[in-house]
Design a protein around this motif. Structure first.
Motif, PDB file in Angstrom:
ATOM      1  N   ASP A 264       0.865  -1.179   0.000  1.00 49.41           N
ATOM      2  CA  ASP A 264       0.000   0.000   0.000  1.00 49.41           C
ATOM      3  C   ASP A 264       0.901   1.229   0.000  1.00 49.41           C
ATOM      4  N   PRO A 265       0.845   2.076  -1.050  1.00 48.51           N
ATOM      5  CA  PRO A 265       1.738   3.240  -1.113  1.00 48.51           C
ATOM      6  C   PRO A 265       1.457   4.292  -0.054  1.00 48.51           C
ATOM      7  N   TYR A 266       0.363   4.127   0.704  1.00 47.45           N
ATOM      8  CA  TYR A 266       0.039   5.063   1.787  1.00 47.45           C
ATOM      9  C   TYR A 266       0.361   4.471   3.159  1.00 47.45           C
ATOM     10  N   ALA A 267       0.809   3.230   3.200  1.00 51.38           N
ATOM     11  CA  ALA A 267       1.171   2.564   4.452  1.00 51.38           C
ATOM     12  C   ALA A 267       2.617   2.112   4.342  1.00 51.38           C
ATOM     13  N   LEU A 268       3.532   3.031   4.586  1.00 49.54           N
ATOM     14  CA  LEU A 268       4.954   2.787   4.399  1.00 49.54           C
ATOM     15  C   LEU A 268       5.677   2.705   5.739  1.00 49.54           C
ATOM     16  N   ASP A 269       6.391   1.614   5.959  1.00 46.19           N
ATOM     17  CA  ASP A 269       7.233   1.547   7.148  1.00 46.19           C
ATOM     18  C   ASP A 269       8.489   2.376   6.872  1.00 46.19           C
ATOM     19  N   GLN A 270       9.358   2.475   7.861  1.00 50.92           N
ATOM     20  CA  GLN A 270      10.487   3.388   7.736  1.00 50.92           C
ATOM     21  C   GLN A 270      11.375   3.072   6.534  1.00 50.92           C
ATOM     22  N   LYS A 271      11.674   1.794   6.303  1.00 44.32           N
ATOM     23  CA  LYS A 271      12.534   1.417   5.183  1.00 44.32           C
ATOM     24  C   LYS A 271      11.884   1.788   3.858  1.00 44.32           C
ATOM     25  N   GLN A 272      10.614   1.508   3.721  1.00 46.77           N
ATOM     26  CA  GLN A 272       9.898   1.826   2.486  1.00 46.77           C
ATOM     27  C   GLN A 272       9.814   3.337   2.290  1.00 46.77           C
ATOM     28  N   PHE A 273       9.523   4.032   3.367  1.00 40.36           N
ATOM     29  CA  PHE A 273       9.422   5.491   3.312  1.00 40.36           C
ATOM     30  C   PHE A 273      10.751   6.111   2.917  1.00 40.36           C
ATOM     31  N   ASP A 274      11.826   5.647   3.521  1.00 42.61           N
ATOM     32  CA  ASP A 274      13.156   6.183   3.206  1.00 42.61           C
ATOM     33  C   ASP A 274      13.490   5.972   1.733  1.00 42.61           C
ATOM     34  N   ALA A 275      13.090   4.842   1.177  1.00 46.73           N
ATOM     35  CA  ALA A 275      13.360   4.559  -0.236  1.00 46.73           C
ATOM     36  C   ALA A 275      12.586   5.525  -1.127  1.00 46.73           C
ATOM     37  N   ALA A 276      11.334   5.800  -0.757  1.00 43.62           N
ATOM     38  CA  ALA A 276      10.519   6.729  -1.542  1.00 43.62           C
ATOM     39  C   ALA A 276      11.101   8.136  -1.481  1.00 43.62           C
ATOM     40  N   ILE A 277      11.544   8.552  -0.300  1.00 44.91           N
ATOM     41  CA  ILE A 277      12.131   9.883  -0.148  1.00 44.91           C
ATOM     42  C   ILE A 277      13.437   9.994  -0.932  1.00 44.91           C
ATOM     43  N   ALA A 278      14.227   8.944  -0.911  1.00 48.22           N
ATOM     44  CA  ALA A 278      15.476   8.955  -1.671  1.00 48.22           C
ATOM     45  C   ALA A 278      15.199   9.110  -3.163  1.00 48.22           C
ATOM     46  N   LEU A 279      14.168   8.437  -3.646  1.00 47.45           N
ATOM     47  CA  LEU A 279      13.811   8.538  -5.055  1.00 47.45           C
ATOM     48  C   LEU A 279      13.353   9.954  -5.392  1.00 47.45           C
ATOM     49  N   LEU A 280      12.564  10.561  -4.507  1.00 44.20           N
ATOM     50  CA  LEU A 280      12.078  11.915  -4.753  1.00 44.20           C
ATOM     51  C   LEU A 280      13.195  12.952  -4.684  1.00 44.20           C
ATOM     52  N   LYS A 281      14.187  12.705  -3.842  1.00 44.10           N
ATOM     53  CA  LYS A 281      15.336  13.611  -3.793  1.00 44.10           C
ATOM     54  C   LYS A 281      16.161  13.482  -5.073  1.00 44.10           C
ATOM     55  N   GLN A 282      16.230  12.265  -5.601  1.00 43.23           N
ATOM     56  CA  GLN A 282      16.892  12.064  -6.890  1.00 43.23           C
ATOM     57  C   GLN A 282      16.118  12.770  -7.987  1.00 43.23           C
ATOM     58  N   GLN A 283      14.799  12.679  -7.919  1.00 40.90           N
ATOM     59  CA  GLN A 283      13.950  13.308  -8.933  1.00 40.90           C
ATOM     60  C   GLN A 283      14.060  14.825  -8.899  1.00 40.90           C
ATOM     61  N   ARG A 284      14.360  15.382  -7.745  1.00 42.66           N
ATOM     62  CA  ARG A 284      14.384  16.851  -7.587  1.00 42.66           C
ATOM     63  C   ARG A 284      15.215  17.526  -8.662  1.00 42.66           C
ATOM     64  N   ALA A 285      16.341  16.931  -9.030  1.00 43.38           N
ATOM     65  CA  ALA A 285      17.215  17.522 -10.045  1.00 43.38           C
ATOM     66  C   ALA A 285      16.620  17.427 -11.442  1.00 43.38           C
ATOM     67  N   LEU A 286      15.624  16.576 -11.622  1.00 44.56           N
ATOM     68  CA  LEU A 286      15.015  16.367 -12.933  1.00 44.56           C
ATOM     69  C   LEU A 286      13.784  17.241 -13.154  1.00 44.56           C
ATOM     70  N   VAL A 287      13.262  17.805 -12.054  1.00 45.57           N
ATOM     71  CA  VAL A 287      11.984  18.519 -12.106  1.00 45.57           C
ATOM     72  C   VAL A 287      12.158  19.962 -12.561  1.00 45.57           C
ATOM     73  N   GLY A 288      11.359  20.333 -13.548  1.00 48.60           N
ATOM     74  CA  GLY A 288      11.355  21.714 -14.017  1.00 48.60           C
ATOM     75  C   GLY A 288      10.216  22.512 -13.427  1.00 48.60           C
ATOM     76  N   GLN A 289       9.220  21.803 -12.884  1.00 49.90           N
ATOM     77  CA  GLN A 289       8.059  22.495 -12.321  1.00 49.90           C
ATOM     78  C   GLN A 289       7.347  21.605 -11.297  1.00 49.90           C
ATOM     79  N   TYR A 290       7.093  22.186 -10.127  1.00 54.44           N
ATOM     80  CA  TYR A 290       6.147  21.593  -9.181  1.00 54.44           C
ATOM     81  C   TYR A 290       4.891  22.449  -9.289  1.00 54.44           C
ATOM     82  N   TRP A 291       3.764  21.804  -9.557  1.00 58.30           N
ATOM     83  CA  TRP A 291       2.562  22.607  -9.795  1.00 58.30           C
ATOM     84  C   TRP A 291       1.550  22.515  -8.651  1.00 58.30           C
TER      85      TRP A 291
END
Length: 421
Positions: A246-273
């Motif tokens: 469940d993408p809304y029920a993340l334990d710490q390991k799962q959550f940390d992985a999602a945050i790491a991916l989003l931090k990686q994505q940050r450099a790719l993003v041209g717009q947050y809307w």
């Protein structure tokens, strides 16, 4: 929104950054969304702030609030909190009005407070000044466990049998089989892309998350803590070792992985809307190549002659589903029940869906919509619905044998603020 004249309607709607334009959905918290970052360490703090779903909200007992048993005489007044476009009274467009007929039929005069975010809806409901709210899934559990809304007696909802079964007793609008509202409408968060820049249609969310994306630097992402679920949904397939169910029920390991991916994505993003019209403009002028989009956004962007298409990626998608909920302190509960009955009639559902740009909860609305509308929005399509992970308030209780080891909404908010910088 008259389906075939969407672009003209949009052109008449002035908006401000971060706001939700009238008649159409802007991010929630749904541009229906803010980046509220207040952290709550205790339930009382979470309830007072109204902008974070503390884990304590699910550790306390569910408030014992009785459901109404009969609809009595109308009180003559109804005070609502709603997304713009959900309670139109002819002010935005004289031809768009389902509130005035409701008042004439029931005697309930409607006052609507427009909210731009789910967080603001939660805060407003805590004041006790409103009878009901059109809550999204990222707010509903906060309202339920906070004691701000009452369970509904579905036997008093005259159109409840007509509502699509797959919208009933869902994790975002019910607890323990008890409904807490009347389903209103829903939609998916699609992947939209520029077909000229990406001649080979993308089939995966990898195009917005991976470093080697051909859209790098021109990716758009939805500006909200709930977007963390989009990263988790992608990782559910990309990294089965994380065992995300469940993408809304993340334990710490799962959550940390999602945050790491989003931090990686940050450099790719041209717009947050925040405001989806900003996304329309970015695709129109070519500043953006790919990103999350609503169906109404895609239609508006195509109307602007932008070369865009949408796809539901192989991983599926997140989405939003809204529910009319009644306040536990409603001063006008009989008018609120009558409103829930009115807003779920097939004809009114068709009006709201076409004006706002969403799938109607009542499939009988298709009798009154433009010919292609229901196929475009997948109204009544249960198989499509199952492909969507609808917004749900992240809470500490994982809902499985992991117990209270999941990361709650307050920490999602904190992490999102860190990602954005």
């Amino acid at each position: 929104m008259i389906f075939n004249s969407l672009p003209n309607q949009l052109q008449r709607r002035p908006t401000t950054p971060g706001s939700r334009p009238s008649g159409v959905r802007s991010p929630h918290g749904r541009g229906r969304l803010s980046t509220a970052v207040a952290a709550a360490a205790a339930l009382t703090a979470a309830l007072a702030a109204g902008c974070s779903g503390s884990s304590d909200a699910t550790r306390t007992a569910l408030p014992q609030i009785p459901a109404q048993q009969v609809i009595g005489a109308t009180e003559g007044q109804l005070n609502l909190i709603a997304w713009a476009g959900y309670a139109e009274d002819g002010t935005t467009d004289p031809k768009v009005d389902w509130v005035t007929p409701f008042t004439k039929a029931t005697g309930c005069k409607v006052q609507t407070k427009i909210a731009d975010t789910s967080d603001s809806m939660v805060a407003l409901m805590k004041t006790g000044k409103y009878d009901g709210v059109s809550a999204s899934g990222d707010a509903s559990l906060r309202l339920i466990y906070g004691g701000d809304v009452a369970p509904v007696n579905t036997s008093l909802l005259t159109n409840y049998p007509d509502i699509a079964d797959y919208l009933k007793e869902q994790p975002y609008n019910s607890v323990g089989g008890q409904m807490y509202g009347a389903p209103h409408g829903y939609g998916a968060n699609y992947l939209m892309y520029n077909r000229n820049k990406l001649p080979q249609p993308p089939t995966s969310w990898s195009v917005v998350f991976e470093k080697n994306s051909p859209a790098a630097g021109k990716i758009t992402a939805y500006d909200s803590p709930i977007y963390i679920a989009d990263a988790a949904l992608y990782l559910k397939s990309k990294r089965p070792d994380l065992k995300i169910k469940d993408p809304y029920a993340l334990d710490q390991k799962q959550f940390d992985a999602a945050i790491a991916l989003l931090k990686q994505q940050r450099a790719l993003v041209g717009q947050y809307w925040h405001n989806f019209l900003d996304e329309v403009q970015a695709f129109k002028i070519g500043d953006i190549t790919a990103g999350t989009s609503w169906q109404v956004t895609a239609l508006a962007t195509k109307a602007e002659k932008a070369p865009v298409e949408t796809v539901l990626p192989v991983e599926g998608a997140t989405g939003w589903s809204d529910t009319w909920m009644i306040s536990s302190r409603a001063r006008n509960p009989n008018c609120m029940y009558r409103w829930m009955n009115w807003i779920t009639t097939a004809k009114v559902q068709s009006q709201v869906a076409q004006w706002f740009g969403q799938a109607a909860a009542n499939p009988k609305a298709c009798r009154y919509t433009a010919k292609s509308f229901c196929s475009e929005y997948k109204i009544g399509d249960a198989d499509f619905y199952k492909k969507i992970a609808f917004w749900k308030t992240p809470v500490a209780n994982c809902g499985d044998d992991r117990g209270d080891s999941c990361v709650d909404y307050s920490r999602w908010s904190q992490a999102w603020a860190e990602i954005k910088g």
